[in-house]
Write a protein that holds these residues in place. Structure first.
Motif, PDB file in Angstrom:
ATOM      1  N   ASN A  39      33.513  41.713  16.675  1.00  0.00           N
ATOM      2  CA  ASN A  39      34.558  40.951  15.989  1.00  0.00           C
ATOM      3  C   ASN A  39      33.976  39.848  15.107  1.00  0.00           C
ATOM      4  O   ASN A  39      34.455  39.616  14.003  1.00  0.00           O
ATOM      5  N   ARG A  40      32.938  39.185  15.572  1.00  0.00           N
ATOM      6  CA  ARG A  40      32.289  38.141  14.774  1.00  0.00           C
ATOM      7  C   ARG A  40      31.652  38.754  13.515  1.00  0.00           C
ATOM      8  O   ARG A  40      31.796  38.245  12.407  1.00  0.00           O
ATOM      9  N   LYS A  41      30.952  39.878  13.703  1.00  0.00           N
ATOM     10  CA  LYS A  41      30.308  40.563  12.577  1.00  0.00           C
ATOM     11  C   LYS A  41      31.359  41.043  11.566  1.00  0.00           C
ATOM     12  O   LYS A  41      31.152  40.945  10.348  1.00  0.00           O
ATOM     13  N   ALA A  42      32.466  41.562  12.056  1.00  0.00           N
ATOM     14  CA  ALA A  42      33.540  42.016  11.173  1.00  0.00           C
ATOM     15  C   ALA A  42      34.063  40.855  10.319  1.00  0.00           C
ATOM     16  O   ALA A  42      34.315  41.013   9.123  1.00  0.00           O
ATOM     17  N   LYS A  43      34.218  39.686  10.921  1.00  0.00           N
ATOM     18  CA  LYS A  43      34.659  38.506  10.157  1.00  0.00           C
ATOM     19  C   LYS A  43      33.623  38.108   9.118  1.00  0.00           C
ATOM     20  O   LYS A  43      33.952  37.816   7.970  1.00  0.00           O
ATOM     21  N   GLU A  44      32.351  38.091   9.526  1.00  0.00           N
ATOM     22  CA  GLU A  44      31.273  37.714   8.600  1.00  0.00           C
ATOM     23  C   GLU A  44      31.231  38.630   7.385  1.00  0.00           C
ATOM     24  O   GLU A  44      30.924  38.196   6.280  1.00  0.00           O
ATOM     25  N   LEU A  45      31.521  39.909   7.595  1.00  0.00           N
ATOM     26  CA  LEU A  45      31.445  40.904   6.524  1.00  0.00           C
ATOM     27  C   LEU A  45      32.776  41.089   5.790  1.00  0.00           C
ATOM     28  O   LEU A  45      32.906  41.990   4.961  1.00  0.00           O
ATOM     29  N   SER A  46      33.752  40.257   6.103  1.00  0.00           N
ATOM     30  CA  SER A  46      35.080  40.317   5.466  1.00  0.00           C
ATOM     31  C   SER A  46      35.759  41.671   5.635  1.00  0.00           C
ATOM     32  O   SER A  46      36.338  42.222   4.686  1.00  0.00           O
ATOM     33  N   ILE A  47      35.659  42.219   6.851  1.00  0.00           N
ATOM     34  CA  ILE A  47      36.379  43.448   7.181  1.00  0.00           C
ATOM     35  C   ILE A  47      37.863  43.110   7.190  1.00  0.00           C
ATOM     36  O   ILE A  47      38.275  42.094   7.751  1.00  0.00           O
ATOM     37  N   ASN A  48      38.693  43.947   6.585  1.00  0.00           N
ATOM     38  CA  ASN A  48      40.114  43.650   6.488  1.00  0.00           C
ATOM     39  C   ASN A  48      40.878  43.867   7.790  1.00  0.00           C
ATOM     40  O   ASN A  48      41.792  43.101   8.099  1.00  0.00           O
ATOM     41  N   HIS A  49      40.525  44.926   8.522  1.00  0.00           N
ATOM     42  CA  HIS A  49      41.249  45.237   9.758  1.00  0.00           C
ATOM     43  C   HIS A  49      40.290  45.840  10.774  1.00  0.00           C
ATOM     44  O   HIS A  49      39.304  46.485  10.411  1.00  0.00           O
ATOM     45  N   PHE A  50      40.639  45.656  12.045  1.00  0.00           N
ATOM     46  CA  PHE A  50      39.865  46.222  13.152  1.00  0.00           C
ATOM     47  C   PHE A  50      40.861  46.920  14.065  1.00  0.00           C
ATOM     48  O   PHE A  50      41.729  46.268  14.643  1.00  0.00           O
ATOM     49  N   ILE A  51      40.759  48.241  14.147  1.00  0.00           N
ATOM     50  CA  ILE A  51      41.641  49.031  15.005  1.00  0.00           C
ATOM     51  C   ILE A  51      40.820  49.560  16.176  1.00  0.00           C
ATOM     52  O   ILE A  51      39.790  50.198  15.978  1.00  0.00           O
ATOM     53  N   LYS A  52      41.281  49.280  17.374  1.00  0.00           N
ATOM     54  CA  LYS A  52      40.569  49.711  18.575  1.00  0.00           C
ATOM     55  C   LYS A  52      40.973  51.137  18.949  1.00  0.00           C
ATOM     56  O   LYS A  52      42.143  51.485  18.901  1.00  0.00           O
ATOM     57  N   LYS A  53      39.960  51.949  19.295  1.00  0.00           N
ATOM     58  CA  LYS A  53      40.223  53.288  19.828  1.00  0.00           C
ATOM     59  C   LYS A  53      40.603  53.139  21.294  1.00  0.00           C
ATOM     60  O   LYS A  53      40.010  52.318  21.988  1.00  0.00           O
ATOM     61  N   PRO A  54      41.522  53.913  21.805  1.00  0.00           N
ATOM     62  CA  PRO A  54      42.365  54.875  21.078  1.00  0.00           C
ATOM     63  C   PRO A  54      43.406  54.140  20.229  1.00  0.00           C
ATOM     64  O   PRO A  54      43.789  53.030  20.532  1.00  0.00           O
TER      65      PRO A  54
END
Length: 114
Positions: free
Chosen positions: A87-102
């Motif tokens: 989650n921290r890395k996703a924020k740093e890289l400006s990821i727009n959304h994070f969907i958890k599997k399933p």
């Protein structure tokens, strides 16, 4: 609109492809980082769906390529790995959304820009 799905689980790639195609998107699929890089260089995409755990790297490894080639594209992580680091890395890289599997079809469709 055109999407690239990068996931080493073919059944997930096909399922997300079907969801998006039914919404009128053109979809390409890659199961490896190296294959995705080739597609990123040869096509224009408005949205990317990236798995994190791939045989030859992670979805995060594609972010520089994505931002260099499609700076305004939306990036969505679809992964079972959603810990503090991810989650921290996703924020740093400006990821727009994070969907958890399933995940559900609704979750995938909600992140498509209108």
């Amino acid at each position: 609109m055109r999407a690239l799905i990068v996931d080493d689980e073919e059944d997930i790639g096909l399922m997300v492809s079907r969801f998006l195609e039914k919404e009128g998107l053109e979809v390409d699929y890659a199961d490896r980082v190296v294959k995705a890089r080739d597609l990123i260089q040869s096509s224009e995409y408005e949205i990317f769906f990236l798995d994190l755990n791939l045989p030859d790297g992670t979805g995060f490894d594609l972010m520089a390529d994505i931002r260099d080639h499609s700076a305004d594209a939306r990036v969505v992580i679809i992964s079972a790995y959603d810990g503090v680091f991810e989650n921290r890395k996703a924020k740093e890289l400006s990821i727009n959304h994070f969907i958890k599997k399933p995940f559900t079809k609704k979750q995938v469709l909600e992140v498509i820009p209108s």
